[in-house]
Write a protein that holds these residues in place. Structure first.
Motif, PDB file in Angstrom:
ATOM      1  N   LEU A  34       5.113 -11.350  -8.544  1.00 19.45           N
ATOM      2  CA  LEU A  34       6.578 -10.686  -8.749  1.00 19.45           C
ATOM      3  C   LEU A  34       6.896  -9.715  -7.717  1.00 19.45           C
ATOM      4  CD1 LEU A  34       6.266 -10.046 -12.641  1.00 19.45           C
ATOM      5  CD2 LEU A  34       7.533 -12.049 -11.560  1.00 19.45           C
ATOM      6  N   HIS A  35       6.038  -9.239  -6.929  1.00 22.09           N
ATOM      7  CA  HIS A  35       6.267  -8.489  -5.810  1.00 22.09           C
ATOM      8  C   HIS A  35       5.630  -8.655  -4.592  1.00 22.09           C
ATOM      9  CE1 HIS A  35       8.599  -5.410  -7.866  1.00 22.09           C
ATOM     10  NE2 HIS A  35       7.958  -5.663  -9.054  1.00 22.09           N
ATOM     11  N   PRO A  36       5.926  -9.914  -4.041  1.00 19.81           N
ATOM     12  CA  PRO A  36       4.961 -10.517  -2.856  1.00 19.81           C
ATOM     13  C   PRO A  36       5.446  -9.449  -1.666  1.00 19.81           C
ATOM     14  CG  PRO A  36       6.796 -11.860  -3.474  1.00 19.81           C
ATOM     15  CD  PRO A  36       6.649 -11.108  -4.514  1.00 19.81           C
ATOM     16  N   GLU A  37       6.787  -9.155  -1.895  1.00 19.43           N
ATOM     17  CA  GLU A  37       7.009  -8.038  -0.524  1.00 19.43           C
ATOM     18  C   GLU A  37       6.261  -6.703  -0.168  1.00 19.43           C
ATOM     19  OE1 GLU A  37       8.957  -6.316  -4.321  1.00 19.43           O
ATOM     20  OE2 GLU A  37       8.591  -8.153  -3.449  1.00 19.43           O
ATOM     21  N   ASP A  38       5.195  -6.653  -1.144  1.00 17.79           N
ATOM     22  CA  ASP A  38       4.574  -5.287  -1.183  1.00 17.79           C
ATOM     23  C   ASP A  38       3.145  -5.848  -0.135  1.00 17.79           C
ATOM     24  OD1 ASP A  38       6.091  -4.005  -2.432  1.00 17.79           O
ATOM     25  OD2 ASP A  38       4.539  -3.574  -4.271  1.00 17.79           O
TER      26      ASP A  38
ATOM     27  N   LEU B  58      -2.122  -1.969   1.331  1.00 18.42           N
ATOM     28  CA  LEU B  58      -1.126  -1.516   0.357  1.00 18.42           C
ATOM     29  C   LEU B  58      -0.686   0.028   0.339  1.00 18.42           C
ATOM     30  CD1 LEU B  58      -2.234  -3.754  -2.684  1.00 18.42           C
ATOM     31  CD2 LEU B  58      -0.437  -4.289  -1.006  1.00 18.42           C
ATOM     32  N   ILE B  59      -0.939   0.592   1.276  1.00 18.46           N
ATOM     33  CA  ILE B  59      -0.812   2.201   1.462  1.00 18.46           C
ATOM     34  C   ILE B  59       0.766   2.162   1.951  1.00 18.46           C
ATOM     35  CG2 ILE B  59      -1.411   4.049   2.880  1.00 18.46           C
ATOM     36  CD1 ILE B  59      -4.005   2.873   3.375  1.00 18.46           C
ATOM     37  N   PRO B  60       1.182   2.938   1.075  1.00 21.23           N
ATOM     38  CA  PRO B  60       2.803   3.220   1.022  1.00 21.23           C
ATOM     39  C   PRO B  60       3.152   4.147   2.284  1.00 21.23           C
ATOM     40  CG  PRO B  60       2.167   4.426  -0.711  1.00 21.23           C
ATOM     41  CD  PRO B  60       1.009   3.698  -0.308  1.00 21.23           C
ATOM     42  N   ASP B  61       4.118   3.977   3.087  1.00 15.10           N
ATOM     43  CA  ASP B  61       4.770   4.961   4.119  1.00 15.10           C
ATOM     44  C   ASP B  61       4.951   6.402   3.476  1.00 15.10           C
ATOM     45  OD1 ASP B  61       4.379   2.666   6.013  1.00 15.10           O
ATOM     46  OD2 ASP B  61       6.963   2.341   5.667  1.00 15.10           O
ATOM     47  N   ALA B  62       5.167   6.514   2.374  1.00 15.97           N
ATOM     48  CA  ALA B  62       5.541   7.685   1.878  1.00 15.97           C
ATOM     49  C   ALA B  62       4.335   8.656   1.756  1.00 15.97           C
ATOM     50  CB  ALA B  62       5.692   7.460   0.122  1.00 15.97           C
ATOM     51  N   LEU B  63       3.070   7.980   1.788  1.00 12.91           N
ATOM     52  CA  LEU B  63       1.591   8.817   1.879  1.00 12.91           C
ATOM     53  C   LEU B  63       1.765   9.696   2.993  1.00 12.91           C
ATOM     54  CD1 LEU B  63      -0.922   9.334   0.396  1.00 12.91           C
ATOM     55  CD2 LEU B  63      -1.951   7.541   1.826  1.00 12.91           C
ATOM     56  N   LYS B  64       2.297   9.385   4.149  1.00 16.02           N
ATOM     57  CA  LYS B  64       2.733   9.983   5.563  1.00 16.02           C
ATOM     58  C   LYS B  64       3.711  11.244   5.376  1.00 16.02           C
ATOM     59  CE  LYS B  64       1.985   5.965   8.211  1.00 16.02           C
ATOM     60  NZ  LYS B  64       2.665   4.928   9.409  1.00 16.02           N
ATOM     61  N   VAL B  65       4.520  10.981   4.505  1.00 20.53           N
ATOM     62  CA  VAL B  65       5.397  11.976   4.164  1.00 20.53           C
ATOM     63  C   VAL B  65       4.666  13.217   3.279  1.00 20.53           C
ATOM     64  CG1 VAL B  65       7.758  12.588   2.897  1.00 20.53           C
ATOM     65  CG2 VAL B  65       7.243  10.446   4.509  1.00 20.53           C
ATOM     66  N   LEU B  66       4.171  12.577   2.276  1.00 20.83           N
ATOM     67  CA  LEU B  66       3.436  13.658   1.446  1.00 20.83           C
ATOM     68  C   LEU B  66       2.307  14.395   2.148  1.00 20.83           C
ATOM     69  CD1 LEU B  66       2.682  11.048  -1.380  1.00 20.83           C
ATOM     70  CD2 LEU B  66       4.234  13.017  -1.460  1.00 20.83           C
ATOM     71  N   GLN B  67       1.867  13.948   2.885  1.00 14.86           N
ATOM     72  CA  GLN B  67       0.620  14.629   3.954  1.00 14.86           C
ATOM     73  C   GLN B  67       1.204  15.903   4.569  1.00 14.86           C
ATOM     74  OE1 GLN B  67      -0.896  11.242   6.334  1.00 14.86           O
ATOM     75  NE2 GLN B  67      -2.460  10.754   4.760  1.00 14.86           N
ATOM     76  N   LYS B  68       2.531  16.034   4.827  1.00 21.60           N
ATOM     77  CA  LYS B  68       3.170  17.004   5.740  1.00 21.60           C
ATOM     78  C   LYS B  68       3.817  17.912   4.638  1.00 21.60           C
ATOM     79  CE  LYS B  68       4.258  13.751   9.396  1.00 21.60           C
ATOM     80  NZ  LYS B  68       5.254  13.056  10.381  1.00 21.60           N
ATOM     81  N   LEU B  69       3.945  17.614   3.414  1.00 24.56           N
ATOM     82  CA  LEU B  69       4.874  18.715   2.365  1.00 24.56           C
ATOM     83  C   LEU B  69       3.837  19.737   2.010  1.00 24.56           C
ATOM     84  CD1 LEU B  69       6.769  16.213   0.430  1.00 24.56           C
ATOM     85  CD2 LEU B  69       7.573  17.764   2.133  1.00 24.56           C
ATOM     86  N   PRO B  70       4.274  20.982   2.067  1.00 26.85           N
ATOM     87  CA  PRO B  70       3.564  22.228   1.589  1.00 26.85           C
ATOM     88  C   PRO B  70       3.315  22.274   0.380  1.00 26.85           C
ATOM     89  CG  PRO B  70       5.510  22.855   2.306  1.00 26.85           C
ATOM     90  CD  PRO B  70       5.513  21.376   2.661  1.00 26.85           C
ATOM     91  N   ASN B  71       4.090  21.531  -0.499  1.00 25.15           N
ATOM     92  CA  ASN B  71       4.032  21.617  -2.036  1.00 25.15           C
ATOM     93  C   ASN B  71       3.187  20.611  -2.699  1.00 25.15           C
ATOM     94  OD1 ASN B  71       6.173  20.134  -1.283  1.00 25.15           O
ATOM     95  ND2 ASN B  71       7.258  20.530  -3.139  1.00 25.15           N
ATOM     96  N   VAL B  72       2.588  19.585  -1.747  1.00 24.20           N
ATOM     97  CA  VAL B  72       1.776  18.727  -2.545  1.00 24.20           C
ATOM     98  C   VAL B  72       0.453  18.881  -1.925  1.00 24.20           C
ATOM     99  CG1 VAL B  72       1.540  16.010  -2.125  1.00 24.20           C
ATOM    100  CG2 VAL B  72       3.660  17.059  -2.130  1.00 24.20           C
TER     101      VAL B  72
END
Length: 357
Positions: free
Chosen positions: A111-115, A233-247
Motif C-alpha cells: 500500500l505504500h511502495p513509495e516509502d 526507511l529513515i525519514p528526512d524529518a529525523l534531521k529536523v528533529l535532531q536540530k530542535l531544542p525542544n525535542v
C-alpha cells in the motif's frame, strides 16, 4: 496421530518490535491451553532469545539464521516436511513448499511502495510483496490483527474477508514491567508531566514529519521520542528533529524506561499514517496516559472514543486544547485487547479447523 503444528522461530532472532512481541506473547499464553507436544517451536541455532514452555516443544536447530529467506524457505521448511508438520509463521510469510498457518499483520509494502526508495529497500519491498501474495493465496489459515488489515488483504488479493481470522494484539505484557525512573537521570532535560512522548521504529510510516512540523511551530512544548532507526526507511524529518531544542531523541529504550516515560507524560502521541494495529497507544492507556493518535488506517477502529485524534497530514492543531476534550475511559478496550484473549482465540480457531486434536 495428529500432525504437529510447528512454529517458525525466526522471531527469536529479531529485534523486539510489534510482530516479535505478538509472537512471544501469544506463544506464552497459548502454552497452558494445549496438550504436551501438540505444538513445536523450531528455533535457529543463533537465536537471541529462546523461551521455555511446559507444553510447547522447543527444538533447537543446528542451522543459524543468517538470511531470513534461506531460514524460512529452506531450513524451517525442510524441518516441517521431515516431521510431517503444519507450518505456523507469525511474520507475514509462509514457506513456499509447505504453506501453513500464517499471520499477515498488514500489507504496508503493497500500500505504500513509495516509502521504499533505496535499491536495497526496493528489493525488500519486492520480497515482502511476493510473500504477502503467497501467504494470502496459499496459506491454510490466514490470520491478521485488525478488521482494517483483513479488509485491505481481502481487497488486494481478491479473497473473501470472512476467510481471514482476526486475532488482535494486547497490552498485558506491560503488567509485569516495572517503570525505570532512572531514565530521568539519564535524560535530565526531560521535564516530568510537561512533555509529549512518542514511541516506535523511526520509519517513515511512523510519521515523525508530523512531530517535527508541530514541534518547530511550538517550541515551548517538549517532545520525547524513543525508537530505533530502520535502515533505508529513515525519514528526512529525523534531521529536523535532531536540530530542535525542544525535542529529546532518546533512542532505543528498555520497556521499563518506556513505561516510566509514558506514566509521566502529558500524553502519548502516535501520528502514524499506517498501522496494522498499533500497540504503543494501548500500552499507554494501560498506564493511565492520554493518547493522541492519527485518524488513519486501523487506529479509529482500535481506539474508538478513548483517543484524541489528529489529522496525520495537518499540524494546525493545539495539542493542549485537544487534551481538554472528553474521551471515554479505556476499561472496555483494555479488557478486550489482551494476549490472554488472543491466545484463547487462536486455540479455539485451531480446534475449529481440526488442526489441534
Amino acid at each position: 496421530m495428529a500432525k504437529p503444528i510447528i512454529i517458525d522461530g525466526n522471531f527469536c532472532c529479531r529485534n523486539l518490535t510489534g510482530v516479535e512481541r505478538y509472537a512471544f506473547e501469544i506463544c506464552a499464553n497459548l502454552d497452558p491451553l494445549i496438550q504436551k507436544d501438540q505444538i513445536w517451536l523450531y528455533v535457529p541455532a543463533n537465536a537471541k532469545h529462546i523461551p521455555t514452555y511446559q507444553n510447547i516443544k522447543v527444538v533447537r536447530s543446528k542451522k543459524d539464521c543468517t538470511s531470513f529467506p534461506v531460514w524460512d524457505h529452506v531450513h524451517f521448511s525442510h524441518f516441517v516436511g521431515k516431521n510431517h508438520g503444519i507450518a505456523l509463521n507469525f511474520g507475514n510469510l509462509t514457506p513456499l513448499l509447505h504453506p501453513g498457518i500464517v499471520f499477515i499483520h498488514d500489507i504496508y509494502s503493497v500500500l505504500h511502495p513509495e516509502d521504499f526508495t533505496s535499491r536495497r529497500d526496493k528489493l525488500v519491498n519486492l520480497y515482502d510483496r511476493m510473500m504477502y501474495r503467497h501467504a494470502a493465496k496459499h496459506g491454510k489459515l490466514v490470520i491478521t490483527v485488525s478488521d482494517f488489515s483483513r479488509k485491505t488483504i481481502a481487497t488486494q488479493y481478491h479473497i473473501k474477508a470472512e476467510s481471514i481470522a482476526v486475532i488482535p494484539n494486547g497490552w498485558d505484557h506491560f503488567k509485569t514491567i516495572q517503570p525505570e525512573e532512572s531514565v530521568f537521570q539519564k535524560f535530565p532535560c526531560i521535564k516530568r508531566h510537561a512533555y509529549f512522548f512518542t514511541l516506535g521504529s523511526l520509519s517513515k510510516r511512523k510519521n515523525l514529519k508530523w512531530i517535527a512540523e508541530y514541534a518547530e511551530k511550538h517550541q515551548d512544548q517538549q517532545f520525547v521520542i524513543s525508537g530505533k532507526a530502520i535502515s533505508g526507511l529513515i525519514p528526512d524529518a529525523l534531521k529536523v528533529l535532531q536540530k530542535l531544542p525542544n525535542v529529546v531523541l532518546a533512542g532505543y529504550l528498555s520497556d521499563g524506561e518506556v513505561k516510566a516515560l509514558m506514566q509521566s507524560s502529558k500524553a502519548f502521541v502516535f501520528p502514524s499514517y499506517f498501522e496494522g494495529f498499533g500497540i504503543p497507544p494501548l500500552e499507554a492507556l494501560s498506564c493511565g496516559t492520554n493518547i493522541i493518535v492519527a485518524k488513519a488506517s486501523c487506529l479509529p477502529e482500535i481506539y474508538g472514543n478513548c483517543a484524541h485524534y489528529i489529522d496525520p497530514d495537518n499540524t494546525d492543531v493545539d495539542l493542549d486544547a485537544l487534551l481538554e476534550e472528553h474521551v471515554e475511559e479505556p476499561t472496555r478496550i483494555l479488557q478486550r485487547f489482551t494476549y490472554v484473549n488472543g491466545a484463547r482465540q487462536l486455540y479455539d480457531l485451531l480446534k475449529r479447523h481440526s488442526l489441534l486434536r
